[in-house]
Design a protein around this motif. Structure first.
Motif, PDB file in Angstrom:
ATOM      1  N   TRP A 181      81.072  98.622  73.549  1.00  0.00           N
ATOM      2  CA  TRP A 181      80.193  99.519  72.516  1.00  0.00           C
ATOM      3  C   TRP A 181      80.819  98.946  70.642  1.00  0.00           C
ATOM      4  O   TRP A 181      79.414  99.286  70.500  1.00  0.00           O
ATOM      5  N   VAL A 182      81.684  98.841  70.796  1.00  0.00           N
ATOM      6  CA  VAL A 182      82.387  98.145  69.178  1.00  0.00           C
ATOM      7  C   VAL A 182      81.683  96.987  68.951  1.00  0.00           C
ATOM      8  O   VAL A 182      82.428  96.402  70.331  1.00  0.00           O
ATOM      9  N   GLY A 237      92.705 101.382  63.842  1.00  0.00           N
ATOM     10  CA  GLY A 237      90.650 100.805  63.735  1.00  0.00           C
ATOM     11  C   GLY A 237      90.208 101.216  63.286  1.00  0.00           C
ATOM     12  O   GLY A 237      90.243 102.257  63.340  1.00  0.00           O
ATOM     13  N   LEU A 238      89.273 101.345  62.301  1.00  0.00           N
ATOM     14  CA  LEU A 238      87.882 102.023  61.935  1.00  0.00           C
ATOM     15  C   LEU A 238      86.871 100.942  62.432  1.00  0.00           C
ATOM     16  O   LEU A 238      86.423  99.508  62.287  1.00  0.00           O
ATOM     17  N   TYR A 239      86.195 101.578  62.677  1.00  0.00           N
ATOM     18  CA  TYR A 239      84.478 100.903  63.316  1.00  0.00           C
ATOM     19  C   TYR A 239      83.573 101.590  62.459  1.00  0.00           C
ATOM     20  O   TYR A 239      83.323 102.865  62.400  1.00  0.00           O
ATOM     21  N   ALA A 290      80.916 105.409  72.526  1.00  0.00           N
ATOM     22  CA  ALA A 290      80.404 106.584  71.643  1.00  0.00           C
ATOM     23  C   ALA A 290      78.473 106.661  71.506  1.00  0.00           C
ATOM     24  O   ALA A 290      78.435 107.530  70.293  1.00  0.00           O
ATOM     25  N   THR A 291      78.604 105.328  71.071  1.00  0.00           N
ATOM     26  CA  THR A 291      76.697 105.577  71.058  1.00  0.00           C
ATOM     27  C   THR A 291      75.745 106.152  71.680  1.00  0.00           C
ATOM     28  O   THR A 291      74.530 106.563  70.966  1.00  0.00           O
ATOM     29  N   LEU A 328      80.390 106.150  61.397  1.00  0.00           N
ATOM     30  CA  LEU A 328      81.954 105.610  61.470  1.00  0.00           C
ATOM     31  C   LEU A 328      82.371 105.873  62.978  1.00  0.00           C
ATOM     32  O   LEU A 328      82.590 107.051  63.300  1.00  0.00           O
ATOM     33  N   PHE A 329      83.303 105.352  63.446  1.00  0.00           N
ATOM     34  CA  PHE A 329      84.408 106.015  64.028  1.00  0.00           C
ATOM     35  C   PHE A 329      85.747 105.298  64.106  1.00  0.00           C
ATOM     36  O   PHE A 329      86.007 104.456  63.560  1.00  0.00           O
ATOM     37  N   VAL A 330      86.336 105.969  64.543  1.00  0.00           N
ATOM     38  CA  VAL A 330      88.205 105.853  64.639  1.00  0.00           C
ATOM     39  C   VAL A 330      89.370 105.949  65.578  1.00  0.00           C
ATOM     40  O   VAL A 330      88.504 107.040  66.293  1.00  0.00           O
TER      41      VAL A 330
END
Length: 717
Positions: free
Chosen positions: A155-156, A80-82, A467-468, A144-146
């Motif tokens: 955090w997503v 998925g992608l965020y 990740a943020t 953009l996160f993979v």
């Protein structure tokens, strides 16, 4: 018959194992850095959207159907992608390809949310985000996160649609006004009380601040998407000029009337008629909020929204600092839904995510105190004046004049019981939570999970990532059978030369078969490099090594370390004290074998200490040890000074320990000293120091838990 039963049992166990593997899926990993990116025409580097800094952005040239193509590394397919959009395109989609050349639609994009997670129907190696409208568009992405397969990290952001019918509409002029001037109101009502709350912003100011406001709301526990207006942020000399710069009074009123009618709030809460510190757009919103109550109830005004939504009568309007019929709230009440954090703490933490405002001179703490964010006045009501003066919803969900708190009428939705992912790997345990015999070991670097269980001890270590920030940290839950004497202990590398022999923590762990090990208070540094520092009270193995505390007058809030003390009590409990509160001999008289001096202590009785808030707010590698109850200890090690982890502040570390349920917690030495070791292997990474060293600082001892002959021989994954 026996053969049939055996086959049936094998099939049943296989099915059970498969179901457990699904139920206990590991957390998805951020694999962005491992992927290859290719973008359409652009004058900007794609790394501006993968640098985990939403204050930067990547933007394509203005073309038809701009796109971003991503190729995953072998063996790590994309699940998925965020995506954190700067601007939302008219239409977009996620595509997949077998060869990176021919692309097919996998998932249509949702244009409602600027921050959106898109799960693929099947993991894929080649994925592309593409705008599908034919109009020339500049695609702008803040972040953009993979992500790989697994459960989504916290955090997503997976937003729920905006509430269709609101109990309360919080109307904020700019991103951050809802924090500085509304204090803890939003998490208190939206999260703790589970009221139907809509947060609306007149302007997002710019594309970066849209990410800031979403990150801030998400941090406070809000999960329903806000309304983000499209007006420009502008300076005005007076109220008339503010309306003019926004397109005129009619345009502003039309927007607010539309909010009232569409979301039908019982109560509206907004800003000060004097603009708090005199901001003319704040004044305009407060003025329009009052005027629009009558307009929204009149079907002949702004008929387009009348046709779309009908008319609406707002029952109560509160204005910040309004002098009549005032309520003064207490935003320092711990919120159970947020692990004991208070509303004002959450607002303060959310404000730190508004990174563009770091140099504004504003803050929730100072500005929100000067323009008291606890105080609101009832400027309009159709249901009578407040009597209790403790609830925006008084007289809405309780009868006028009633003293039954509205919150008591809320039927909370039972939350599903979450089963930790690591349970899929746990063996059968006895009533005490341990094995009846033998040892059990599990380790996986990919999953970020390490487990050890014996007849008297249990160690569960999980690696986590946000990740943020970015932040990587390790959480260790340590369980000991106190009846068997299994508790935390200090392990010397050389007991005969206590404090003299300094080696890597892994060497001490392997030498003495310590299952879990971490650093201690590093008192030997204060001895070797005195610089007029005190050493503190240092007790090891029931011996007083140093009795050199600070007095109360010597300690200031900014002193670091302040030599607070952590005492390991004979019953397996941990207790914390200020440096001056107890003498070394008093500890010895109580049978205490170990006392560390470093600090500050982070938690006492489950509450964050004053000095944890006041002390050293720089982000650094840090670690802490704490106690949920005797026999259940928690250690947290936060990496820092690394690309994958910026580190944490002292106060953030305290809140992490509180979220784990600790009643007592203590800050240990951090920086290059901070280390977490499992079965003789160091788990955490250490930022380069002293010309490029990345190993932990040599020490003479470790804080240890559990013993196994397999330490140093078991191959930790």
């Amino acid at each position: 018959m026996a053969l049939i039963m055996k086959k049936w049992l094998i099939a049943l166990l296989t099915l059970l194992a498969l179901s457990l593997s699904v139920a206990f899926a590991a957390e998805a990993n951020d694999i962005t850095e491992d992927c290859k990116f290719k973008v359409c025409s652009s004058g900007r580097k794609y790394t501006l959207m993968t640098d985990k800094k939403y204050t930067s952005y990547w933007e394509s040239n203005k073309i038809k159907t701009p796109w971003i193509a991503i190729t995953a590394p072998e063996g790590k397919p994309i699940a998925g992608l965020y995506v954190c959009f700067g601007n939302m395109p008219e239409s977009w989609e996620i595509q997949t390809s077998d060869d990176g050349k021919d692309w097919f639609t996998a998932v249509p994009g949702d244009t409602r949310f600027l921050h959106a997670y898109v799960a693929l129907p099947q993991p894929a190696q080649h994925v592309r985000l593409a705008v599908t409208s034919e109009k020339k568009t500049a695609l702008r992405i803040n972040d953009l996160f993979v992500l790989s397969e697994g459960d989504l990290p916290d955090w997503v952001q997976v937003w729920q649609p905006t509430e269709e019918k609101a109990d309360i509409l919080f109307l904020s002029t700019h991103p951050d006004d809802e924090l500085i001037f509304f204090g803890g109101a939003i998490p208190t009502y939206a999260v703790e009380q589970q009221r139907k709350v809509v947060v609306a912003y007149f302007t997002r100011s710019n594309t970066t601040r849209s990410s800031e406001l979403l990150n801030g709301l998400w941090h406070m526990g809000v999960r329903t998407y806000p309304v983000i207006g499209t007006f420009k942020d502008s300076y005005a000399k007076n109220l008339k000029a503010a309306y003019k710069s926004a397109g005129g009074k009619g345009k502003v009123n039309e927007w607010i009337v539309g909010l009232y009618r569409q979301y039908k709030p019982e109560v509206v809460v907004t800003q000060d008629t004097n603009g708090e510190y005199g901001h003319k757009q704040h004044m305009m919103i407060a003025d329009a909020a009052q005027n629009c109550i009558a307009l929204a109830a009149n079907e002949d005004e702004f008929t387009a929204s009348t046709i779309a939504y009908g008319t609406w009568q707002v029952k109560k309007l509160y204005l910040h600092l309004y002098p009549e019929n005032q309520i003064t709230f207490d935003w320092t009440v711990p919120l159970k839904s947020m692990n004991g954090a208070t509303g004002i703490e959450l607002a303060e933490e959310a404000y730190t995510l508004h990174k563009t405002q770091a140099s504004s001179g504003m803050s929730v703490t100072e500005t929100g105190t000067k323009y008291d964010n606890r105080v609101f006045g009832l400027a309009f009501t159709t249901v009578g004046e407040d009597v209790r003066k403790d609830d925006f919803l008084e007289n809405i969900y309780d009868a006028p004049g009633s003293y039954d708190a509205a919150a008591n009428n809320v039927e909370a939705t039972p939350a599903p019981t979450e089963v930790p992912a690591y349970m899929a790997h746990m063996p059968a345990l006895n009533a005490k939570g341990f094995l009846d015999e033998g040892e059990y070991l599990y380790s996986s670097e990919d999953e970020g999970l390490w487990i050890y269980v014996s007849q008297t001890s249990k160690v569960i270590i999980q690696r986590k990532y946000d990740a943020t920030q970015p932040l990587t940290w390790f959480e260790a839950d340590l369980y000991g059978d106190l009846d068997a004497g299994e508790m935390l202990r200090t392990v010397q590398n050389d007991p005969e030369k206590m404090g003299k022999v300094r080696v890597d923590a892994t060497e001490t762990a392997k030498k003495h078969n310590v299952v879990f090990a971490m650093n201690t208070d590093y008192y030997t540094y204060r001895v070797a490099v005195n610089n007029n520092r005190h050493t503190g009270v240092v007790i090891r193995d029931g011996r007083i090594l140093y009795d050199d505390p600070y007095t109360e007058k010597q300690v200031t809030n900014s002193m670091f370390p302040n030599l607070d003390m952590l005492a390991f009590m004979p019953d397996g409990s941990l207790k914390v004290y200020h440096s001056w509160e107890k003498t070394a001999q008093e500890f010895i008289d109580e049978g205490v074998q170990t006392v560390y001096s470093f600090g500050p202590y982070l938690l006492l009785d489950g509450k964050v200490s004053e000095r944890a808030y006041a002390n050293n707010e720089n982000k650094n590698p840090r670690c802490a040890i704490g106690m949920v109850e005797p026999g259940h200890y928690v250690a947290i090690m936060c990496e820092g000074r690394l690309k994958r982890s910026a580190g944490v502040t002292i106060s953030y570390l305290a809140k992490m320990m509180r979220a784990k349920g600790c009643q007592v917690a203590f800050n240990m030495d951090g920086g290059q000293t901070a280390v977490m070791v499992f079965m003789g292997k160091q788990l955490n990474q250490i930022g380069a120091y002293d010309g490029g060293k990345t190993n932990s600082r040599p020490t003479s001892e470790v804080l240890g838990f559990g013993t196994s002959e397999q330490v140093g021989t078991y191959e930790v994954q």
